[in-house]
Write an enzyme that holds these catalytic residues in place. Structure first.
Site, mmCIF file in Angstrom:
data_model
loop_
_atom_site.group_PDB
_atom_site.id
_atom_site.type_symbol
_atom_site.label_atom_id
_atom_site.label_comp_id
_atom_site.label_asym_id
_atom_site.label_seq_id
_atom_site.Cartn_x
_atom_site.Cartn_y
_atom_site.Cartn_z
ATOM 1 N N LYS A 122 0.781 -1.239 -0.015
ATOM 2 C CA LYS A 122 0.058 -0.153 -0.081
ATOM 3 C C LYS A 122 0.807 1.269 0.219
ATOM 4 O O LYS A 122 0.449 2.404 -0.518
ATOM 5 C CB LYS A 122 -0.906 0.121 1.052
ATOM 6 C CG LYS A 122 -1.773 -1.299 1.511
ATOM 7 C CD LYS A 122 -2.620 -1.396 -0.074
ATOM 8 C CE LYS A 122 -3.411 -2.727 -0.122
ATOM 9 N NZ LYS A 122 -3.606 -3.304 -1.531
ATOM 10 N N GLU A 206 -2.362 8.147 7.606
ATOM 11 C CA GLU A 206 -3.284 8.956 6.820
ATOM 12 C C GLU A 206 -4.154 9.838 7.397
ATOM 13 O O GLU A 206 -4.737 9.645 8.750
ATOM 14 C CB GLU A 206 -4.056 8.160 5.976
ATOM 15 C CG GLU A 206 -3.574 7.455 4.638
ATOM 16 C CD GLU A 206 -4.420 6.647 3.841
ATOM 17 O OE1 GLU A 206 -5.588 6.609 4.204
ATOM 18 O OE2 GLU A 206 -4.041 5.964 2.931
ATOM 19 N N HIS A 241 -16.542 -4.585 6.116
ATOM 20 C CA HIS A 241 -15.767 -4.590 4.941
ATOM 21 C C HIS A 241 -16.578 -5.513 3.794
ATOM 22 O O HIS A 241 -15.901 -5.916 2.893
ATOM 23 C CB HIS A 241 -14.308 -4.632 5.150
ATOM 24 C CG HIS A 241 -13.794 -3.631 5.980
ATOM 25 N ND1 HIS A 241 -13.766 -2.330 5.610
ATOM 26 C CD2 HIS A 241 -13.533 -3.776 7.284
ATOM 27 C CE1 HIS A 241 -13.256 -1.764 6.751
ATOM 28 N NE2 HIS A 241 -13.096 -2.496 7.923
ATOM 29 N N ARG A 298 -8.768 -7.550 -10.054
ATOM 30 C CA ARG A 298 -9.736 -9.104 -10.276
ATOM 31 C C ARG A 298 -11.105 -8.496 -10.805
ATOM 32 O O ARG A 298 -11.392 -7.218 -10.840
ATOM 33 C CB ARG A 298 -10.174 -9.859 -8.831
ATOM 34 C CG ARG A 298 -10.512 -8.988 -8.233
ATOM 35 C CD ARG A 298 -11.260 -9.910 -6.961
ATOM 36 N NE ARG A 298 -12.211 -9.004 -6.029
ATOM 37 C CZ ARG A 298 -11.692 -7.972 -5.001
ATOM 38 N NH1 ARG A 298 -10.492 -8.156 -4.717
ATOM 39 N NH2 ARG A 298 -12.701 -7.503 -4.229
#
Ligand code: MV4
Length: 511
Positions: A122, A206, A241, A298
């Protein structure tokens, strides 16, 4: 196209459930025979029944069947499959698998392993995106220092902030820090979580966005580097999620914004040498700013809403570009028509904290009619195995706009019957009536905020009586549950949760 030879002689589908059926259908439309694989518990599963050719690859646990690269490549060799479609989940984002296919001379219908790896880390993905001109959430570089040194590292980020695992994604190993005094303790926790989940304790910081929307852009690239952006999907309705409802267009994305985030998505994909279908995820802040979050390398569960609104077949597109064909459509041809929404139907009980409830389906009624599409893998007499995902169907409604697709979705949810199973259908049905949902007032905390109010057990009527009953039920449940919990550790596996519910139901005198 009718008389041209198919682009592959045979395709192996390394998946199960509704997505295996979806890929099989695309193969048939392209005139390509497909090969199914199955674990021992899936011998009579819908994807095996629909296949012309099927091979058993091992016992029920995915680690011994659907995740076995060696066995999948064996079946490809034995059956003469020229390409493998991984679906979603299982090995779809596994760079080793993509590489093993390449090395075995089998085409992996997905991106190159290098592109998967570039998006996997990331911190380096963020840096790559920033260099490609894609906005990223203001944040820090990778942090590996002493907790005491973190204060200096977060100086440019500010509070509230979020600690994320560099090897993370999908919400694992994240922590919100509201104030400086919490920083060091949260950092230590985030690191040990990251270490436990990913074997790498590297984190970064962040700025924390308070009520963001999850908006993602579909892209498709051919092997010559030509790419198209195929609109966005709003996926803010999630629980832990897991997405529950997705739609396109997003209620907050206009034509200009679509073009702007489309350009960013194309730049993001191009920066890692992307090929095939992919999704670039953005967070949209309440002020309307978009920030790159991550890229899913994907085909996604929610791809059908894009297919309905853009009038395309994404899976067929994936197969054709994997075979070396040019993009099957140009950016100018990709004009959205109307609005589509998808609900994920799962064998879960919303009334009991979304406990997975796999079981035998006694009878089925699949909705149909104007604007309705059903992507499912269900049949009467079929038993949903406990070993895999509880999603059993995706219901997609398409209409001229949101005010037509939502009523169509309501009607189709009312028609749907999966007798014998406990499902989330009643919960989804109530969600379709929720004023904030109807208003398009969505954010990633939507279900945390309103989820309770969507349960059947939500009291109405005579409140005093209801309160009294609730108190009595509560104390009874507490007794039953504490008796059950006594000396019994809580297990995270579906199987033992299922057993636990069975015992709980027996004690309560339920079915
Ligand atoms: C965030 C955020 C707020 N601020 N990052 C969750 C999944 C992971 N890929 C990133 N996630 C988030 N990152 C900043 N700087 C809020 C989330 C988030 C979220 C994002 C998308 C969809 C659902 C979510 C649920 C909770 C938190």
């Amino acid at each position: 196209m009718g008389s041209e030879p198919p682009v592959f002689r045979k395709v192996l589908i390394a998946n199960r459930g509704e997505i295996a059926l979806r890929v099989m259908r695309a193969c048939r439309d392209l005139g390509i025979p497909s090969v199914a694989v199955y674990s021992s518990v899936d011998r009579a599963a819908p994807h095996v029944r629909m296949a012309q050719e099927a091979h058993e690859i091992g016992p029920a646990p995915a680690s011994e069947s659907y995740l076995r690269i060696d066995r999948l490549l064996d079946v490809a060799r034995k059956s003469g499959a020229e390409a493998i479609h991984p679906g979603y989940g299982f090995l779809a984002e596994n760079a080793e698998f993509a590489q093993a296919c390449e090395e075995a001379g089998v085409v992996f219908i997905g991106p190159p392993a290098t592109a998967m790896r570039a998006m996997g880390d990331k911190v380096s993905a963020r840096e790559l995106m920033a260099r490609a001109g894609v906005p990223v959430v203001p944040g820090s570089a990778a942090f590996r220092g002493e907790p005491g040194d973190a204060h200096a590292a977060v100086e440019p980020v500010g509070y509230p902030l979020m600690i994320k695992a560099a090897a993370g994604g999908g919400g694992k190993g994240m922590r919100v820090v509201e104030r400086p005094y919490e920083l060091e303790r949260s950092l230590e926790r985030a690191r040990s979580e990251a270490k436990a989940s990913f074997g790498d304790e590297t984190v970064y910081f962040e700025r924390f966005l308070r009520r963001p929307r999850h908006i993602e852009v579909q892209v498709l690239f051919d092997r010559e580097g030509r790419g198209v952006a195929i609109g966005e999907r709003e996926c803010s309705i999630q629980r832990r999620h897991q997405k529950l409802v997705e739609e396109t267009p997003s209620p907050v994305v206009d034509t200009d914004t679509r073009a702007r985030i489309g350009e960013w998505a194309l730049a993001a994909a191009a920066a890692v040498g992307y090929v095939n279908a992919g999704t670039v995820e953005f967070l949209r802040d309440e002020d309307g700013s978009f920030y790159f979050m991550e890229m899913n390398t994907r085909l996604q569960v929610e791809h059908p809403v894009t297919e309905e609104v853009y009038g395309i077949d994404l899976v067929s597109g994936q197969i054709r570009v994997a075979a070396g064909e040019r993009l099957p459509f140009s950016q100018e041809q990709l004009v959205p028509r109307g609005h589509a929404i998808e609900c994920r139907l799962t064998a879960e009980d919303p009334e009991h904290n979304f406990l997975p409830c796999p079981g035998r389906i006694e009878a089925v009624r699949i909705p149909s009619g104007p604007g309705i599409r059903d992507d499912s893998a269900v049949a009467p007499g079929y038993t949903i195995p406990v070993h895999y995902d509880p999603m059993v169907a995706k219901l997609i409604a398409h209409g001229a706009d949101r005010s037509e697709s939502i009523p169509r979705m309501r009607r189709a949810l009312d028609e749907y019957r999966l007798e014998g199973l406990t499902t989330n259908i009643p919960f989804l049905r109530r969600l379709m009536d929720h004023p904030a949902f109807i208003a398009g007032d969505l954010h990633t905390g939507f279900l945390d905020q309103y989820g309770e109010g969507l349960l059947a057990s939500e009291p109405d009527g005579d409140l005093d009586e209801v309160a009294l009953l609730a108190a009595a039920i509560h104390s009874y449940r507490r007794r039953v549950e504490s008796a059950l919990e006594h000396g019994q550790s809580q297990s995270a596996t579906n199987g033992s949760q299922w057993l636990r519910l069975g015992r709980m139901r027996a004690l309560r005198g339920q079915r």
